[in-house]
Design a protein around this motif. Sequence first.
Motif, short mmCIF file in Angstrom:
data_model
loop_
_atom_site.label_atom_id
_atom_site.label_comp_id
_atom_site.label_asym_id
_atom_site.label_seq_id
_atom_site.Cartn_x
_atom_site.Cartn_y
_atom_site.Cartn_z
N ASP A 150 0.80 -1.23 0.00
CA ASP A 150 0.00 0.00 0.00
C ASP A 150 0.83 1.28 0.00
OD1 ASP A 150 -2.37 -1.47 -0.05
OD2 ASP A 150 -2.41 -1.61 2.13
N PHE A 151 2.08 1.19 -0.41
CA PHE A 151 2.84 2.41 -0.68
C PHE A 151 2.52 2.78 -2.12
CE2 PHE A 151 5.04 1.21 3.07
CZ PHE A 151 5.74 2.31 3.53
N ARG A 152 2.34 4.06 -2.36
CA ARG A 152 2.03 4.48 -3.73
C ARG A 152 3.16 5.34 -4.29
NH1 ARG A 152 0.30 9.72 -3.58
NH2 ARG A 152 -0.60 10.43 -1.64
N TYR A 153 3.36 5.19 -5.58
CA TYR A 153 4.38 5.95 -6.29
C TYR A 153 4.05 7.43 -6.24
CZ TYR A 153 7.05 7.89 -10.18
OH TYR A 153 7.87 8.67 -10.96
N GLU A 154 5.03 8.26 -5.90
CA GLU A 154 4.82 9.71 -5.90
C GLU A 154 5.59 10.40 -7.02
OE1 GLU A 154 4.26 12.84 -2.46
OE2 GLU A 154 6.41 12.36 -2.70
N LYS A 155 6.89 10.06 -7.15
CA LYS A 155 7.70 10.74 -8.17
C LYS A 155 9.04 10.04 -8.33
CE LYS A 155 9.62 13.94 -4.77
NZ LYS A 155 9.74 15.32 -4.35
N THR A 156 9.74 10.40 -9.39
CA THR A 156 11.11 9.97 -9.61
C THR A 156 12.01 11.19 -9.49
OG1 THR A 156 10.46 8.16 -11.06
CG2 THR A 156 12.73 8.94 -11.26
N ILE A 157 13.07 11.04 -8.73
CA ILE A 157 14.06 12.10 -8.61
C ILE A 157 15.24 11.70 -9.49
CG2 ILE A 157 15.54 13.46 -7.09
CD1 ILE A 157 13.66 12.63 -4.76
N GLN A 158 15.44 12.45 -10.57
CA GLN A 158 16.53 12.18 -11.49
C GLN A 158 17.87 12.58 -10.86
OE1 GLN A 158 15.96 10.80 -14.63
NE2 GLN A 158 13.81 10.70 -14.05
N ASP A 159 18.91 11.81 -11.15
CA ASP A 159 20.26 12.14 -10.69
C ASP A 159 20.29 12.46 -9.19
OD1 ASP A 159 21.20 11.89 -13.35
OD2 ASP A 159 20.46 13.92 -13.76
N TYR A 160 19.66 11.59 -8.41
CA TYR A 160 19.52 11.78 -6.96
C TYR A 160 20.87 11.83 -6.25
CZ TYR A 160 17.85 10.93 -2.19
OH TYR A 160 17.58 11.02 -0.85
N GLU A 161 21.78 10.91 -6.64
CA GLU A 161 23.11 10.89 -6.04
C GLU A 161 24.05 10.10 -6.95
OE1 GLU A 161 22.48 9.09 -2.21
OE2 GLU A 161 22.38 7.08 -3.01
N SER A 167 25.56 8.21 -11.75
CA SER A 167 24.39 8.95 -11.29
C SER A 167 23.19 8.01 -11.25
CB SER A 167 24.12 10.12 -12.24
OG SER A 167 22.98 10.84 -11.81
N ILE A 168 22.47 8.01 -10.15
CA ILE A 168 21.31 7.13 -10.03
C ILE A 168 20.03 7.95 -9.87
CG2 ILE A 168 22.62 5.20 -9.05
CD1 ILE A 168 21.33 5.99 -6.30
N HIS A 169 18.93 7.34 -10.29
CA HIS A 169 17.61 7.92 -10.12
C HIS A 169 16.91 7.16 -8.98
CE1 HIS A 169 18.60 9.65 -13.90
NE2 HIS A 169 18.30 8.58 -14.63
N VAL A 170 16.06 7.86 -8.26
CA VAL A 170 15.36 7.28 -7.12
C VAL A 170 13.86 7.53 -7.26
CG1 VAL A 170 15.06 7.43 -4.62
CG2 VAL A 170 17.35 7.52 -5.58
N ASP A 171 13.09 6.48 -7.08
CA ASP A 171 11.63 6.61 -7.05
C ASP A 171 11.20 6.81 -5.60
OD1 ASP A 171 11.58 6.15 -9.78
OD2 ASP A 171 11.01 4.05 -9.59
N VAL A 172 10.25 7.69 -5.40
CA VAL A 172 9.72 7.94 -4.07
C VAL A 172 8.34 7.30 -3.96
CG1 VAL A 172 9.07 9.70 -2.37
CG2 VAL A 172 10.99 10.13 -3.94
N TYR A 173 8.18 6.46 -2.95
CA TYR A 173 6.89 5.83 -2.66
C TYR A 173 6.46 6.31 -1.28
CZ TYR A 173 7.42 2.86 -6.69
OH TYR A 173 7.53 2.42 -7.98
N ILE A 174 5.17 6.52 -1.10
CA ILE A 174 4.69 7.01 0.19
C ILE A 174 3.51 6.19 0.71
CG2 ILE A 174 5.48 9.38 -0.26
CD1 ILE A 174 2.47 10.09 -0.72
#
Length: 177
Positions: A150-161, A167-174
């Motif tokens: 039940d976590f839902r996708y919120e956004k992708t942060i490009q070039d997070y670190e 360089s990696i991208h990170v998806d944020v789930y909430i």
Amino acid sequence: MTSRLTDHNFPTLKTDRLLLRGITDFDLKHIFKGLSHPDVIRYYGISFDTLEATQEQMAWFADEKQMWWAICSPDNQTFYGAGGLNAIDYEDNKAEIGFWLLPQFWGKGIMKEALPLISDYGLNQLQLNRIEGFIETENINCIKAITKLDFRYEKTIQDYEIKNGKSIHVDVYIKTI
């Protein structure tokens, strides 16, 4: 370093199959085993080469902005991994969820059982209104697992670190109340 073993206020969470208890100094060898294993650290933000270096992680677990549990068998004889809340922010009522398991326990439904205990504790007992999961976009297994909880996708942060020179991208789930 403060040992969770002496912290009688640290909550213990249980299911029929799992015991989640505060991480103690006695868990050092287990934490090192996990956070030095190539399969565990592939998508994890840190790793350690020695038991002594792992003391840094143990100190981090003891910090009041973190609340991490050792995930164990109900009799406390088998250490499966660790999971918890970090960057707990009571002003903004949010925290980040994190977790890892030793590879021999992957695919056994342990996280499916443990993560709801952790997120529910944060939302209901700590009265947070948002639990965030930051997951490397390439970590498909973790994304599948967290969306089933039940976590839902919120956004992708490009070039997070930058990780391992890339360089990696990170998806944020909430998860919210």
